[in-house]
Design an enzyme around this catalytic site. Sequence first.
Site, PDB file in Angstrom:
ATOM      1  N   HIS A  17       0.837  -1.206   0.000  1.00  0.00           N
ATOM      2  CA  HIS A  17       0.000   0.000   0.000  1.00  0.00           C
ATOM      3  C   HIS A  17       0.876   1.262   0.000  1.00  0.00           C
ATOM      4  O   HIS A  17       0.614   2.217  -0.729  1.00  0.00           O
ATOM      5  CB  HIS A  17      -0.883   0.047   1.262  1.00  0.00           C
ATOM      6  CG  HIS A  17      -1.959  -0.993   1.330  1.00  0.00           C
ATOM      7  ND1 HIS A  17      -2.149  -1.806   2.433  1.00  0.00           N
ATOM      8  CD2 HIS A  17      -2.916  -1.344   0.447  1.00  0.00           C
ATOM      9  CE1 HIS A  17      -3.179  -2.607   2.223  1.00  0.00           C
ATOM     10  NE2 HIS A  17      -3.655  -2.357   1.022  1.00  0.00           N
ATOM     11  N   LYS A  41     -17.587  -6.689   7.963  1.00  0.00           N
ATOM     12  CA  LYS A  41     -16.335  -7.436   7.790  1.00  0.00           C
ATOM     13  C   LYS A  41     -15.630  -7.571   9.140  1.00  0.00           C
ATOM     14  O   LYS A  41     -15.449  -6.569   9.840  1.00  0.00           O
ATOM     15  CB  LYS A  41     -15.444  -6.673   6.799  1.00  0.00           C
ATOM     16  CG  LYS A  41     -14.501  -7.559   6.020  1.00  0.00           C
ATOM     17  CD  LYS A  41     -13.881  -6.764   4.877  1.00  0.00           C
ATOM     18  CE  LYS A  41     -12.690  -7.478   4.274  1.00  0.00           C
ATOM     19  NZ  LYS A  41     -12.058  -6.703   3.215  1.00  0.00           N
ATOM     20  N   ARG A  94      -1.831  -6.167  -8.326  1.00  0.00           N
ATOM     21  CA  ARG A  94      -0.618  -6.963  -8.152  1.00  0.00           C
ATOM     22  C   ARG A  94      -0.462  -7.983  -9.255  1.00  0.00           C
ATOM     23  O   ARG A  94       0.589  -8.123  -9.856  1.00  0.00           O
ATOM     24  CB  ARG A  94      -0.641  -7.677  -6.787  1.00  0.00           C
ATOM     25  CG  ARG A  94      -0.537  -6.736  -5.608  1.00  0.00           C
ATOM     26  CD  ARG A  94      -1.039  -7.374  -4.354  1.00  0.00           C
ATOM     27  NE  ARG A  94      -2.468  -7.681  -4.487  1.00  0.00           N
ATOM     28  CZ  ARG A  94      -3.264  -8.002  -3.481  1.00  0.00           C
ATOM     29  NH1 ARG A  94      -2.775  -8.118  -2.273  1.00  0.00           N
ATOM     30  NH2 ARG A  94      -4.545  -8.254  -3.685  1.00  0.00           N
ATOM     31  N   SER A 132      -3.048  -7.804   2.780  1.00  0.00           N
ATOM     32  CA  SER A 132      -3.381  -7.687   4.206  1.00  0.00           C
ATOM     33  C   SER A 132      -3.881  -9.039   4.728  1.00  0.00           C
ATOM     34  O   SER A 132      -3.556  -9.442   5.841  1.00  0.00           O
ATOM     35  CB  SER A 132      -4.476  -6.642   4.408  1.00  0.00           C
ATOM     36  OG  SER A 132      -4.047  -5.392   3.955  1.00  0.00           O
TER      37      SER A 132
END
Length: 163
Positions: A17, A41, A94, A132
Amino acid sequence: MLRAIYPGSFDPVTNGHLDIIQRGCKLFDEIIVAVLINPEKTAFFNIEERTEILSEVLKTIDRSDCLVKVESFEGLMVQYAIERKANAIVRGIRAISDYEYELQMALMNRRLQPALETVFMMPAEEYSYVSSRLVKEVFQLGARIDGLVPAVVEARMRKKSAK
Ligand code: PNS
């Protein structure tokens, strides 16, 4: 004056990030790192912790190119971006596997708010596998995460899991 929103969960912020923020700084005058408030979440860090950690970590990186702010938001991201008078949304990609989901989001966001452009950026290769989710998983199973997240993040994760 070009302002971008960099939205995400940032639970926790990773070196990937940070790499995107630094690259984004070359393109934009201001980047608002926007942490999604998502009560559904299950998070490792709550929203206050995530914004606090991000602000702390951002002090340590070179941001001389642009202004970087940290905020939180809830609801539709494009709505929030328009309220903040942003010109663009930054998202990191990515691998090809990220692309499908990111393309769907970008096209939906464009339908909702045609004035906003999504800019995809690639992190440095060394972060191309860092997420993450995986950082949390390996950390919780006892692995080292130095090099994947800033030292502040690792320390906060240790502190939190020791409670
Ligand atoms: O870091 P993440 O979890 O991949 O970030 C996803 C995020 C926050 C960018 C996305 O879930 C989002 O924008 N949520 C806000 C609600 C919204 O606008 N949904 C429509 C997306 S097309």
